[in-house]
Design a protein around this motif. Structure first.
Motif, PDB file in Angstrom:
ATOM      1  N   TYR A 108     -13.482  -3.038  11.265  1.00 12.78           N
ATOM      2  CA  TYR A 108     -12.432  -2.612  11.250  1.00 12.78           C
ATOM      3  C   TYR A 108     -11.043  -2.345  12.601  1.00 12.78           C
ATOM      4  O   TYR A 108     -10.646  -3.481  12.502  1.00 12.78           O
ATOM      5  CB  TYR A 108     -11.953  -0.568  10.709  1.00 12.78           C
ATOM      6  N   LYS A 138      -7.616  -4.712  13.311  1.00 15.34           N
ATOM      7  CA  LYS A 138      -6.441  -4.287  14.140  1.00 15.34           C
ATOM      8  C   LYS A 138      -5.910  -5.087  15.261  1.00 15.34           C
ATOM      9  O   LYS A 138      -4.433  -5.359  15.587  1.00 15.34           O
ATOM     10  CB  LYS A 138      -6.184  -2.789  14.106  1.00 15.34           C
ATOM     11  N   GLY A 142       0.768  -1.621   0.212  1.00 14.45           N
ATOM     12  CA  GLY A 142      -0.198   0.349   0.024  1.00 14.45           C
ATOM     13  C   GLY A 142       0.444   1.263  -0.335  1.00 14.45           C
ATOM     14  O   GLY A 142       0.635   2.442   0.858  1.00 14.45           O
ATOM     15  N   SER A 191       1.179   2.994  -2.464  1.00  9.44           N
ATOM     16  CA  SER A 191       1.172   3.749  -3.404  1.00  9.44           C
ATOM     17  C   SER A 191       0.587   5.684  -2.736  1.00  9.44           C
ATOM     18  O   SER A 191       0.991   6.922  -3.089  1.00  9.44           O
ATOM     19  CB  SER A 191      -0.329   3.842  -4.317  1.00  9.44           C
ATOM     20  N   ARG A 192      -0.279   5.702  -1.452  1.00  7.05           N
ATOM     21  CA  ARG A 192      -0.235   6.664  -0.594  1.00  7.05           C
ATOM     22  C   ARG A 192      -0.346   7.053   0.310  1.00  7.05           C
ATOM     23  O   ARG A 192       0.228   5.608   0.802  1.00  7.05           O
ATOM     24  CB  ARG A 192      -2.039   6.694  -1.572  1.00  7.05           C
ATOM     25  N   ASN A 201       1.239  -2.343   5.272  1.00  3.13           N
ATOM     26  CA  ASN A 201       0.480  -1.436   5.590  1.00  3.13           C
ATOM     27  C   ASN A 201      -0.818  -0.889   4.476  1.00  3.13           C
ATOM     28  O   ASN A 201      -1.879  -0.655   5.530  1.00  3.13           O
ATOM     29  CB  ASN A 201       1.731  -0.186   4.967  1.00  3.13           C
ATOM     30  N   ILE A 228       0.383   7.468   4.298  1.00  4.38           N
ATOM     31  CA  ILE A 228       1.542   6.151   5.214  1.00  4.38           C
ATOM     32  C   ILE A 228       2.348   5.163   4.362  1.00  4.38           C
ATOM     33  O   ILE A 228       3.883   5.752   4.861  1.00  4.38           O
ATOM     34  CB  ILE A 228       0.933   5.641   6.060  1.00  4.38           C
ATOM     35  N   THR A 270      -5.098  11.678   6.332  1.00  2.00           N
ATOM     36  CA  THR A 270      -4.568  10.841   4.801  1.00  2.00           C
ATOM     37  C   THR A 270      -5.768  10.588   4.073  1.00  2.00           C
ATOM     38  O   THR A 270      -6.752  10.882   4.595  1.00  2.00           O
ATOM     39  CB  THR A 270      -4.116   9.109   4.709  1.00  2.00           C
ATOM     40  N   GLY A 285      -2.061   7.428  15.643  1.00  2.00           N
ATOM     41  CA  GLY A 285      -3.340   7.543  15.542  1.00  2.00           C
ATOM     42  C   GLY A 285      -4.355   8.378  14.130  1.00  2.00           C
ATOM     43  O   GLY A 285      -3.853   7.503  13.215  1.00  2.00           O
ATOM     44  N   THR A 289      -0.042  -0.679  12.530  1.00  2.00           N
ATOM     45  CA  THR A 289      -1.737  -1.405  12.948  1.00  2.00           C
ATOM     46  C   THR A 289      -3.088   0.150  13.548  1.00  2.00           C
ATOM     47  O   THR A 289      -2.644   0.890  12.518  1.00  2.00           O
ATOM     48  CB  THR A 289      -1.639  -1.596  14.100  1.00  2.00           C
ATOM     49  N   ILE A 320      -3.835  10.622  10.932  1.00  2.00           N
ATOM     50  CA  ILE A 320      -3.495  10.805  10.519  1.00  2.00           C
ATOM     51  C   ILE A 320      -4.001  10.742   9.128  1.00  2.00           C
ATOM     52  O   ILE A 320      -4.700  10.496   8.717  1.00  2.00           O
ATOM     53  CB  ILE A 320      -2.114   9.512   9.985  1.00  2.00           C
ATOM     54  N   ASP A 329      -3.884  -7.135  -6.125  1.00  2.00           N
ATOM     55  CA  ASP A 329      -5.449  -6.961  -5.213  1.00  2.00           C
ATOM     56  C   ASP A 329      -5.170  -7.658  -4.133  1.00  2.00           C
ATOM     57  O   ASP A 329      -4.693  -9.158  -3.770  1.00  2.00           O
ATOM     58  CB  ASP A 329      -6.110  -7.346  -6.245  1.00  2.00           C
ATOM     59  N   LEU A 330      -4.570  -7.258  -2.497  1.00  2.00           N
ATOM     60  CA  LEU A 330      -4.201  -7.815  -1.599  1.00  2.00           C
ATOM     61  C   LEU A 330      -5.792  -8.336  -1.106  1.00  2.00           C
ATOM     62  O   LEU A 330      -5.597  -8.802   0.127  1.00  2.00           O
ATOM     63  CB  LEU A 330      -3.981  -7.342  -0.877  1.00  2.00           C
ATOM     64  N   GLY A 388      -2.439  -1.200  -4.990  1.00  2.00           N
ATOM     65  CA  GLY A 388      -3.682  -2.207  -5.734  1.00  2.00           C
ATOM     66  C   GLY A 388      -3.917  -1.167  -7.153  1.00  2.00           C
ATOM     67  O   GLY A 388      -3.289  -1.809  -8.036  1.00  2.00           O
ATOM     68  N   ARG A 389      -4.640   0.543  -7.074  1.00  2.00           N
ATOM     69  CA  ARG A 389      -5.240   0.054  -8.124  1.00  2.00           C
ATOM     70  C   ARG A 389      -4.726   1.721  -8.128  1.00  2.00           C
ATOM     71  O   ARG A 389      -4.867   2.202  -9.361  1.00  2.00           O
ATOM     72  CB  ARG A 389      -6.422   1.000  -7.756  1.00  2.00           C
ATOM     73  N   SER A 390      -3.441   2.434  -7.423  1.00  2.00           N
ATOM     74  CA  SER A 390      -2.925   3.551  -7.513  1.00  2.00           C
ATOM     75  C   SER A 390      -1.476   3.828  -8.940  1.00  2.00           C
ATOM     76  O   SER A 390      -0.390   3.779  -8.443  1.00  2.00           O
ATOM     77  CB  SER A 390      -3.136   4.208  -6.734  1.00  2.00           C
TER      78      SER A 390
HETATM   79  N1  LIG Z   1      -4.746   7.684   7.957  1.00  2.00           N
HETATM   80  C1  LIG Z   1      -5.303   7.071   9.484  1.00  2.00           C
HETATM   81  O1  LIG Z   1      -5.470   7.796  10.426  1.00  2.00           O
HETATM   82  C2  LIG Z   1      -4.840   5.400   9.926  1.00  2.00           C
HETATM   83  C3  LIG Z   1      -4.807   5.432  11.627  1.00  2.00           C
HETATM   84  C4  LIG Z   1      -4.509   4.432  11.677  1.00  2.00           C
HETATM   85  C5  LIG Z   1      -3.981   3.980  11.256  1.00  2.00           C
HETATM   86  N2  LIG Z   1      -4.402   3.314   9.541  1.00  2.00           N
HETATM   87  C6  LIG Z   1      -3.938   2.364   8.511  1.00  2.00           C
HETATM   88  O2  LIG Z   1      -2.527   3.049   8.445  1.00  2.00           O
HETATM   89  C7  LIG Z   1      -2.297   2.112   7.217  1.00  2.00           C
HETATM   90  C8  LIG Z   1      -2.279   2.442   5.682  1.00  2.00           C
HETATM   91  O3  LIG Z   1      -3.742   4.057   5.877  1.00  2.00           O
HETATM   92  P1  LIG Z   1      -3.688   5.195   5.037  1.00  2.00           P
HETATM   93  O4  LIG Z   1      -4.184   6.303   6.247  1.00  2.00           O
HETATM   94  O5  LIG Z   1      -2.102   5.656   4.717  1.00  2.00           O
HETATM   95  O6  LIG Z   1      -4.685   4.668   4.100  1.00  2.00           O
HETATM   96  P2  LIG Z   1      -4.669   5.559   2.230  1.00  2.00           P
HETATM   97  O7  LIG Z   1      -4.629   6.610   2.000  1.00  2.00           O
HETATM   98  O8  LIG Z   1      -5.838   5.048   2.023  1.00  2.00           O
HETATM   99  O9  LIG Z   1      -3.953   4.553   1.501  1.00  2.00           O
HETATM  100  C9  LIG Z   1      -4.214   2.978   1.371  1.00  2.00           C
HETATM  101  C10 LIG Z   1      -2.642   1.849   0.776  1.00  2.00           C
HETATM  102  O10 LIG Z   1      -3.400   0.472   0.939  1.00  2.00           O
HETATM  103  C11 LIG Z   1      -3.561   0.173  -0.630  1.00  2.00           C
HETATM  104  N3  LIG Z   1      -4.772  -0.743  -0.659  1.00  2.00           N
HETATM  105  C12 LIG Z   1      -5.916  -0.742   0.243  1.00  2.00           C
HETATM  106  N4  LIG Z   1      -6.778  -2.210  -0.879  1.00  2.00           N
HETATM  107  C13 LIG Z   1      -6.365  -2.605  -1.083  1.00  2.00           C
HETATM  108  C14 LIG Z   1      -6.080  -3.904  -1.466  1.00  2.00           C
HETATM  109  N5  LIG Z   1      -6.729  -4.534  -1.689  1.00  2.00           N
HETATM  110  N6  LIG Z   1      -4.966  -4.148  -2.671  1.00  2.00           N
HETATM  111  C15 LIG Z   1      -4.003  -3.556  -2.330  1.00  2.00           C
HETATM  112  N7  LIG Z   1      -3.743  -2.326  -2.442  1.00  2.00           N
HETATM  113  C16 LIG Z   1      -4.600  -2.135  -1.363  1.00  2.00           C
HETATM  114  C17 LIG Z   1      -3.870   1.124  -1.037  1.00  2.00           C
HETATM  115  O11 LIG Z   1      -3.371   1.255  -2.576  1.00  2.00           O
HETATM  116  P3  LIG Z   1      -3.885   1.659  -3.577  1.00  2.00           P
HETATM  117  O12 LIG Z   1      -4.802   2.656  -4.231  1.00  2.00           O
HETATM  118  O13 LIG Z   1      -2.731   1.543  -5.140  1.00  2.00           O
HETATM  119  O14 LIG Z   1      -4.821   0.743  -4.555  1.00  2.00           O
HETATM  120  C18 LIG Z   1      -3.109   2.317  -0.824  1.00  2.00           C
HETATM  121  O15 LIG Z   1      -1.556   2.570  -1.602  1.00  2.00           O
HETATM  122  C19 LIG Z   1      -3.469   1.338   7.033  1.00  2.00           C
HETATM  123  O16 LIG Z   1      -3.922  -0.106   7.769  1.00  2.00           O
HETATM  124  C20 LIG Z   1      -4.836   2.020   7.916  1.00  2.00           C
HETATM  125  O17 LIG Z   1      -6.123   1.231   8.403  1.00  2.00           O
HETATM  126  C21 LIG Z   1      -4.279   4.398   9.578  1.00  2.00           C
END
Ligand SMILES: NC(=O)c1ccc[n+]([C@@H]2O[C@H](COP(=O)([O-])OP(=O)(O)OC[C@H]3O[C@@H](n4cnc5c(N)ncnc54)[C@H](OP(=O)(O)O)[C@@H]3O)[C@@H](O)[C@H]2O)c1
Length: 255
Positions: free
Chosen positions: A162, A166, A13, A15-16, A92, A18, A197, A193, A141, A195, A64-65, A38-40
């Motif tokens: 969700y 975790k 993950g 592409s975008r 991630n 964290i 995104t 916490g 997590t 973040i 695609d995971l 995955g898609r990006s």
């Molecule tokens: N943002 C927060 O506040 C926060 C807080 C706590 C924990 N987290 C955790 O941190 C991690 C990253 O979160 P983020 O906020 O950076 O999310 P995000 O911006 O939505 O990015 C999610 C990433 O996961 C990939 N992904 C999702 N589903 C997938 C699939 N089926 N197959 C392959 N790739 C997949 C996406 O890839 P594509 O776009 O290429 O498909 C993207 O690169 C996650 O595990 C999330 O639960 C986030």
């Protein structure tokens, strides 16, 4: 200073958000980074180009995971690039869902567990042959594995399914750490916490932003780089005596 020269790293993950910041941080420390997405596709390719333009090494891999054989397919592609040694796995990629209890569907639940739990479980299984003494695994997590966030109530949306993915991951981290420790492999969780995104889109409204800030000791939104720097530290030999831990990176949330 953290150095990851001559290390190979997979960030799922990437592409975008964290994952992207983490891939950059690992590459800046000298690692050869496999940028999974995955898609990006465009975002992943632009990250690879950015790393290469600074003299770093990176390759993009798409899988695609959420699919049953996604983890096995990804492991196969990783092995075709790095051969028989992976030093760092950052799991991630993830999806989230906020809804009232009544509005969670079986499809949502299955997708959450397939992506957030099943795929890391089988990714570790499939990559084990190329992880060895000195390799380490980091699972991203969340604070929600430890605390209930948002306003509790039957009619209020929550992330309970969700959150349980975790929690499951954190249980796996302790089990993997115990099982793989004798082979010199460290396994840790990083629990962010809120973040800023795409996933945390509720923070784009003033009310959502205030909710996030209210629960934190430090009064700003977390940035992907705040998490990436901790992952880079854990991935390095500076963290050689840390395993089985979950490190909160949340600005002091829910203290
Ligand atoms: N943002 C927060 O506040 C926060 C807080 C706590 C924990 N987290 C955790 O941190 C991690 C990253 O979160 P983020 O906020 O950076 O999310 P995000 O911006 O939505 O990015 C999610 C990433 O996961 C990939 N992904 C999702 N589903 C997938 C699939 N089926 N197959 C392959 N790739 C997949 C996406 O890839 P594509 O776009 O290429 O498909 C993207 O690169 C996650 O595990 C999330 O639960 C986030």
């Amino acid at each position: 200073m953290i150095t990851l020269h001559n290390k190979t790293a997979l960030v799922t993950g990437a592409s975008r958000g964290i994952g992207r910041a983490t891939a950059l941080a690992l590459a800046e420390a000298g690692a050869h980074v496999l940028v999974h997405y995955g898609r990006s596709a465009q975002e992943a390719q632009s990250l690879v180009a950015a790393i290469q333009s600074k003299g770093g090494r990176a390759d993009a891999i798409s899988v695609d995971l959420a699919t049953p054989n996604g983890a096995a397919l990804l492991a196969e592609k990783v092995r075709s690039i790095v051969g028989d040694r992976l030093d760092i796995l950052v799991s991630n990629a993830g999806v989230s869902k906020s809804a009232r209890i009544a509005d969670h569907t079986v499809e949502d639940f299955d997708n959450l567990f397939a992506t957030n739990v099943r795929s890391p479980f089988f990714l570790v299984q499939q990559l084990l042959p190329i992880l060895g003494e000195g390799s380490n695994i980091i699972m991203i997590t969340s604070v929600v594995a430890h605390a209930v966030i948002g306003k509790p109530g039957i009619e209020n949306p929550s992330v309970l399914a969700y959150a349980s993915t975790k929690g499951a991951l954190e249980t796996l981290v302790r089990n993997w750490a115990a099982i793989l420790g004798p082979n010199g492999i460290r396994v840790n969780a990083v629990a962010p916490g809120v973040i800023d995104t795409d996933m945390s889109n509720f923070t784009k409204t003033e009310a959502g932003r205030e909710t996030a800030l209210e629960m934190q000791a430090l009064k700003r939104l977390g940035k992907p780089e705040d998490v990436a720097d901790v992952v880079a530290f854990l991935a390095s030999d500076k963290a050689r005596w840390i395993t089985g831990a979950s490190i909160p990176v949340d600005g002091g949330s829910k203290l």
